[in-house]
Design a protein around this motif. Sequence first.
Motif, short mmCIF file in Angstrom:
data_model
loop_
_atom_site.label_atom_id
_atom_site.label_comp_id
_atom_site.label_asym_id
_atom_site.label_seq_id
_atom_site.Cartn_x
_atom_site.Cartn_y
_atom_site.Cartn_z
N TYR A 5 0.85 -1.19 0.00
CA TYR A 5 0.00 0.00 0.00
C TYR A 5 0.89 1.24 0.00
N VAL A 6 0.27 2.38 -0.29
CA VAL A 6 0.94 3.67 -0.23
C VAL A 6 0.08 4.62 0.57
N VAL A 7 0.73 5.59 1.19
CA VAL A 7 0.03 6.67 1.88
C VAL A 7 0.29 7.93 1.08
N ILE A 8 -0.79 8.64 0.74
CA ILE A 8 -0.68 9.84 -0.07
C ILE A 8 -1.17 11.01 0.77
N THR A 21 -6.22 -0.23 -13.63
CA THR A 21 -6.51 -1.66 -13.60
C THR A 21 -5.34 -2.51 -14.10
N ARG A 22 -5.47 -3.80 -13.82
CA ARG A 22 -4.58 -4.82 -14.37
C ARG A 22 -5.20 -5.35 -15.65
N PHE A 44 -2.66 -1.87 -3.23
CA PHE A 44 -2.64 -2.59 -4.51
C PHE A 44 -3.42 -3.89 -4.32
N THR A 45 -4.30 -4.20 -5.27
CA THR A 45 -5.19 -5.36 -5.16
C THR A 45 -5.17 -6.14 -6.47
N ALA A 49 -3.39 -2.15 -10.33
CA ALA A 49 -2.01 -2.45 -10.68
C ALA A 49 -1.11 -1.24 -10.50
N ALA A 50 -1.70 -0.04 -10.59
CA ALA A 50 -0.91 1.19 -10.52
C ALA A 50 -1.77 2.31 -9.96
N ILE A 51 -1.10 3.31 -9.41
CA ILE A 51 -1.78 4.49 -8.90
C ILE A 51 -1.09 5.70 -9.51
N LYS A 52 -1.89 6.58 -10.10
CA LYS A 52 -1.37 7.79 -10.72
C LYS A 52 -1.81 8.98 -9.86
N ILE A 53 -0.87 9.91 -9.60
CA ILE A 53 -1.17 11.05 -8.76
C ILE A 53 -0.90 12.33 -9.54
N ARG A 54 -1.90 13.20 -9.60
CA ARG A 54 -1.76 14.51 -10.23
C ARG A 54 -1.85 15.57 -9.15
#
Length: 77
Positions: A5-8, A21-22, A44-45, A49-54
Motif C-alpha cells: 500500500y501507499v500513503v498519499i 486496472t490490471r 494494490f489489489t 495495478a498502478a496508482i497515478k497522482i496529479r
Amino acid sequence: MYNDYVVIRALENGVTVIGLTRGETTRFHHIEKLDAGEVMVAQFTEHTAAIKIRGHAEVYTRFGTVESGKSETARDA
C-alpha cells in the motif's frame, strides 16, 4: 499477496489519485480528489495495478518517500 500500500498526503487542494486496472489494457477504475492536508491510504489489489497522482503530494511507500507535482528545479529554488 496484495498487501502493498501507499500513503498519499496532499500538499495542495485538488490532488487527484487515480487507480489503474490490471489486464491486457490499462484503464482508470477509481478516482479520488484530495485537499491540502488530507491523507489517503491506497492498497494494490487484484484490480489495482498502478496508482497515478496529479498534483503536489507526498507519497510514502515501503521503499521511501517521493514528492509529486513539483519539478526538481522548482524544489531547488
